[in-house]
Design an enzyme around this catalytic site. Structure first.
Site, PDB file in Angstrom:
ATOM      1  N   GLY A  66       0.757  -1.243   0.000  1.00  0.00           N
ATOM      2  CA  GLY A  66       0.000   0.000   0.000  1.00  0.00           C
ATOM      3  C   GLY A  66       0.787   1.292   0.000  1.00  0.00           C
ATOM      4  O   GLY A  66       0.196   2.365  -0.181  1.00  0.00           O
ATOM      5  N   PRO A 112       4.642  -4.958  -0.529  1.00  0.00           N
ATOM      6  CA  PRO A 112       4.574  -3.782  -1.411  1.00  0.00           C
ATOM      7  C   PRO A 112       4.498  -4.166  -2.880  1.00  0.00           C
ATOM      8  O   PRO A 112       5.229  -5.035  -3.346  1.00  0.00           O
ATOM      9  CB  PRO A 112       5.897  -3.052  -1.124  1.00  0.00           C
ATOM     10  CG  PRO A 112       6.832  -4.130  -0.695  1.00  0.00           C
ATOM     11  CD  PRO A 112       5.991  -5.152   0.038  1.00  0.00           C
ATOM     12  N   ARG A 130       2.984  -1.504  -5.781  1.00  0.00           N
ATOM     13  CA  ARG A 130       3.169  -0.244  -6.497  1.00  0.00           C
ATOM     14  C   ARG A 130       4.501   0.453  -6.178  1.00  0.00           C
ATOM     15  O   ARG A 130       5.186   0.938  -7.080  1.00  0.00           O
ATOM     16  CB  ARG A 130       2.021   0.699  -6.122  1.00  0.00           C
ATOM     17  CG  ARG A 130       1.947   1.990  -6.930  1.00  0.00           C
ATOM     18  CD  ARG A 130       0.911   2.947  -6.310  1.00  0.00           C
ATOM     19  NE  ARG A 130      -0.333   2.285  -6.007  1.00  0.00           N
ATOM     20  CZ  ARG A 130      -1.350   2.153  -6.863  1.00  0.00           C
ATOM     21  NH1 ARG A 130      -1.266   2.683  -8.061  1.00  0.00           N
ATOM     22  NH2 ARG A 130      -2.450   1.518  -6.505  1.00  0.00           N
ATOM     23  N   ARG A 141      -5.962   2.595 -15.530  1.00  0.00           N
ATOM     24  CA  ARG A 141      -6.109   3.333 -14.276  1.00  0.00           C
ATOM     25  C   ARG A 141      -6.824   4.679 -14.412  1.00  0.00           C
ATOM     26  O   ARG A 141      -7.649   5.013 -13.564  1.00  0.00           O
ATOM     27  CB  ARG A 141      -4.741   3.534 -13.589  1.00  0.00           C
ATOM     28  CG  ARG A 141      -4.052   2.200 -13.221  1.00  0.00           C
ATOM     29  CD  ARG A 141      -2.815   2.418 -12.362  1.00  0.00           C
ATOM     30  NE  ARG A 141      -3.172   2.967 -11.073  1.00  0.00           N
ATOM     31  CZ  ARG A 141      -3.076   4.214 -10.713  1.00  0.00           C
ATOM     32  NH1 ARG A 141      -2.544   5.110 -11.534  1.00  0.00           N
ATOM     33  NH2 ARG A 141      -3.464   4.603  -9.535  1.00  0.00           N
ATOM     34  N   TYR A 201      -9.965   4.472 -12.088  1.00  0.00           N
ATOM     35  CA  TYR A 201      -9.826   5.141 -10.789  1.00  0.00           C
ATOM     36  C   TYR A 201      -9.812   6.652 -10.898  1.00  0.00           C
ATOM     37  O   TYR A 201      -9.516   7.319  -9.907  1.00  0.00           O
ATOM     38  CB  TYR A 201      -8.493   4.751 -10.119  1.00  0.00           C
ATOM     39  CG  TYR A 201      -8.196   3.285  -9.986  1.00  0.00           C
ATOM     40  CD1 TYR A 201      -9.071   2.418  -9.331  1.00  0.00           C
ATOM     41  CD2 TYR A 201      -7.006   2.762 -10.470  1.00  0.00           C
ATOM     42  CE1 TYR A 201      -8.755   1.075  -9.182  1.00  0.00           C
ATOM     43  CE2 TYR A 201      -6.686   1.421 -10.316  1.00  0.00           C
ATOM     44  CZ  TYR A 201      -7.563   0.585  -9.674  1.00  0.00           C
ATOM     45  OH  TYR A 201      -7.252  -0.735  -9.524  1.00  0.00           O
ATOM     46  N   CYS A 214     -13.379   2.840 -28.943  1.00  0.00           N
ATOM     47  CA  CYS A 214     -14.738   3.370 -29.058  1.00  0.00           C
ATOM     48  C   CYS A 214     -15.431   3.416 -27.703  1.00  0.00           C
ATOM     49  O   CYS A 214     -16.374   2.659 -27.446  1.00  0.00           O
ATOM     50  CB  CYS A 214     -15.527   2.518 -30.039  1.00  0.00           C
ATOM     51  SG  CYS A 214     -14.665   2.354 -31.597  1.00  0.00           S
ATOM     52  N   GLU A 215     -14.930   4.254 -26.815  1.00  0.00           N
ATOM     53  CA  GLU A 215     -15.492   4.462 -25.478  1.00  0.00           C
ATOM     54  C   GLU A 215     -15.132   5.883 -25.067  1.00  0.00           C
ATOM     55  O   GLU A 215     -13.979   6.281 -25.219  1.00  0.00           O
ATOM     56  CB  GLU A 215     -14.819   3.551 -24.434  1.00  0.00           C
ATOM     57  CG  GLU A 215     -14.951   2.071 -24.632  1.00  0.00           C
ATOM     58  CD  GLU A 215     -16.231   1.477 -24.077  1.00  0.00           C
ATOM     59  OE1 GLU A 215     -16.986   2.199 -23.382  1.00  0.00           O
ATOM     60  OE2 GLU A 215     -16.472   0.299 -24.358  1.00  0.00           O
ATOM     61  N   TYR A 232       0.350  -1.860 -12.253  1.00  0.00           N
ATOM     62  CA  TYR A 232      -1.053  -1.933 -12.634  1.00  0.00           C
ATOM     63  C   TYR A 232      -1.280  -1.339 -14.030  1.00  0.00           C
ATOM     64  O   TYR A 232      -2.280  -0.678 -14.280  1.00  0.00           O
ATOM     65  CB  TYR A 232      -1.943  -1.244 -11.581  1.00  0.00           C
ATOM     66  CG  TYR A 232      -1.713  -1.810 -10.200  1.00  0.00           C
ATOM     67  CD1 TYR A 232      -2.138  -3.097  -9.894  1.00  0.00           C
ATOM     68  CD2 TYR A 232      -1.045  -1.083  -9.207  1.00  0.00           C
ATOM     69  CE1 TYR A 232      -1.912  -3.636  -8.644  1.00  0.00           C
ATOM     70  CE2 TYR A 232      -0.817  -1.631  -7.953  1.00  0.00           C
ATOM     71  CZ  TYR A 232      -1.255  -2.913  -7.682  1.00  0.00           C
ATOM     72  OH  TYR A 232      -1.013  -3.445  -6.448  1.00  0.00           O
TER      73      TYR A 232
HETATM   74  C1  LIG Z   1      -2.664  -5.472  -4.231  1.00  0.00           C
HETATM   75  C2  LIG Z   1      -2.187  -6.019  -2.949  1.00  0.00           C
HETATM   76  C3  LIG Z   1      -0.928  -5.670  -2.461  1.00  0.00           C
HETATM   77  C4  LIG Z   1      -0.040  -4.653  -3.125  1.00  0.00           C
HETATM   78  O1  LIG Z   1      -0.580  -3.372  -2.960  1.00  0.00           O
HETATM   79  P1  LIG Z   1       0.237  -2.046  -3.394  1.00  0.00           P
HETATM   80  O2  LIG Z   1      -0.682  -0.942  -3.082  1.00  0.00           O
HETATM   81  O3  LIG Z   1       0.498  -2.165  -4.844  1.00  0.00           O
HETATM   82  O4  LIG Z   1       1.477  -2.004  -2.575  1.00  0.00           O
HETATM   83  C5  LIG Z   1      -0.503  -6.270  -1.295  1.00  0.00           C
HETATM   84  N1  LIG Z   1      -1.285  -7.170  -0.633  1.00  0.00           N
HETATM   85  C6  LIG Z   1      -2.513  -7.512  -1.074  1.00  0.00           C
HETATM   86  C7  LIG Z   1      -3.310  -8.495  -0.310  1.00  0.00           C
HETATM   87  C8  LIG Z   1      -3.008  -6.952  -2.235  1.00  0.00           C
HETATM   88  O5  LIG Z   1      -4.219  -7.291  -2.661  1.00  0.00           O
END
Ligand SMILES: *Cc1c(COP(=O)(O)O)cnc(C)c1O
Length: 424
Positions: free
Chosen positions: A242, A280, A282, A318, A322, A352-353, A380
């Site tokens: 995250g 991790p 992203r 994305r 999002y 075509c969107e 992603y």
């Molecule tokens: C997607 C995910 C991650 C990675 O999340 P990031 O935001 O990309 O770091 C880690 N653990 C779980 C369970 C996930 O679904």
């Protein structure tokens, strides 16, 4: 300056490390995902530095970018992997990854995926419901194995991020409500084919502050105390992934900020013996990649100027999924040299969107044929790509200093429908 240090301007041309993006476009065509090996190593370095002298296992959340070249770099650096499917496990095994460093997450694990993971010998199943716990116990018993488990608990904390990537709130589908966790742990302890080894959470993605993690941590440590009092002793605490990246001007928390704060709390509560697992995704790959694309047409309407490019929502979902911001660089002109009267464009694809856009309201000084780099496309991007509109997925190339390696060729048109057939 771009958002990604390994993609910078030299002689008014954007480079990936030492390779001009113009060279890659000429030799490999567009659209093209371009990755920097050094960026992967540096992102890993931030985690390994922060973990130094501590019992920390970093498991790359590989759904962010699961190209074998990327996995193999992280494997060689010592990474484990957070997988969410049997397919991802197959990729880990394909690069010789260590199953003993694999944690298996996801709300919908199927029996065959459990069997494959038990056979491989993964470190832990992060179980997300009581029903899954029962199925896992059954599958393990049939195989005469003992499945190592954590429960993924939902600590009900707000990660202050986009609702689609926020996963630790009560209303999300993920995890087991923290109030219910002690009872489910008790059930797990009764099942002979399960061994309780950890506690897990993953509260969301693109998190920029340390506080949501610490809110979750306090709740998990309370749970660990409760479990210990009931005779269940936990070996590791998995805080998920995250950590955010810079897409525009964010200054996200660093792995060091997180681990310093986490270990301070652990020691204050007499739980310094716990192993910490991080997942991790992203933050290890996001700024290690760009999506290189060419302007096909410019279109000026009364309301808007459009730069119609050869990449589209099928290559980078994305923005439309999002409402995400990706910064856009002109490969031939650094942003600081853009004329003050440059027009404002929406950068859109050929699909075509109306949702097929990559960036909106950007000041650009572009001509037909110019190259643009959609930044921060290492996470992603390819993994969410589709072949919508029968568009072959672009090639992926990894730059290493002044060399580059095609790590997945561009798909051919024929391959897109090679396995289909009309009725006899
Ligand atoms: C997607 C995910 C991650 C990675 O999340 P990031 O935001 O990309 O770091 C880690 N653990 C779980 C369970 C996930 O679904």
């Amino acid at each position: 300056m771009t958002v990604a240090p390994h993609f910078s301007f030299k002689n008014e041309t954007l480079h990936a490390e030492d390779v001009p993006l113009t060279t890659l476009a000429r030799e490999l065509g567009t659209p093209l995902y371009v990755y920097s090996r050094k960026a992967l190593h540096d992102a890993w370095g931030a985690y390994s530095e922060a973990a130094k002298g501590r019992d920390v296992l970093v498991c790359f959340g590989m759904k962010a970018n699961s190209n074998l070249a990327v996995l193999s770099e992280f494997h060689k650096l010592g990474s484990g992997f957070d997988i969410v499917s049997g397919g991802e496990l197959a990729r880990v095994l394909a690069v010789g990854g260590d199953p003993g460093k694999v944690v298996f997450s996801g709300v919908g694990k199927q029996a065959w995926e459990m069997r494959d993971a038990l056979q491989a010998g993964v470190k832990c199943f992060n179980v997300e419901s009581e029903a899954e716990l029962e199925l896992l116990a059954h599958v393990a018993a049939q195989m005469n194995k003992v499945a190592p488990v954590s429960l993924r608990v939902n600590p009900d904390v707000d990660a202050h991020t986009h609702p689609y990537i926020s996963t630790g709130l009560k209303e999300n589908k993920f995890g087991i409500a923290i109030e219910d966790a002690p009872a489910v742990y008790q059930r797990a302890a009764q099942l002979k084919s399960l061994e309780v080894v950890g506690v897990d959470c993953h509260i969301g993605s693109q998190i920029t502050e340390v506080d949501p993690y610490l809110d979750a941590l306090e709740k998990l440590l309370d749970l660990i105390d409760t479990l210990a009092a009931a005779g269940t002793h936990i070996k590791h605490l998995d805080l998920g992934g995250g950590i955010g990246i810079r897409y525009t001007d964010e200054t996200p928390l660093t792995p060091k900020m997180l681990l310093d704060a986490v270990f301070e709390r652990l020691e204050a509560r007499g739980l310094g013996h716990l192993q910490i697992v991080l997942e991790p995704g992203r933050s290890l790959v996001g700024n290690a990649g760009v999506l290189l694309t060419q302007v096909q047409y410019l279109k000026h309407t009364e309301a808007k100027n459009f730069a119609i490019v050869d990449a589209a929502m099928n290559d980078l979902l994305r923005p439309t999924l999002y409402d995400a911001w990706h910064s856009v660089e002109q490969v031939g002109q650094a942003a600081e040299n853009r004329p003050a009267d440059a027009k404002t464009y929406d950068v859109v694809g050929p699909i075509c969107e109306s949702g097929d856009w990559l960036a909106r309201d950007r000041k650009l000084d572009v001509q037909q044929g110019d190259l643009l780099a959609i930044m921060s496309a290492g996470a992603y991007a390819f993994t969410m790509a589709s072949q919508y509109n029968t568009r072959p997925r672009p090639a992926e190339v990894m730059v290493d200093g002044s060399n580059y390696h095609v790590v997945r060729p561009r798909e051919t048109l024929k391959s897109l429908f090679a396995d289909e057939k009309p009725l006899p």
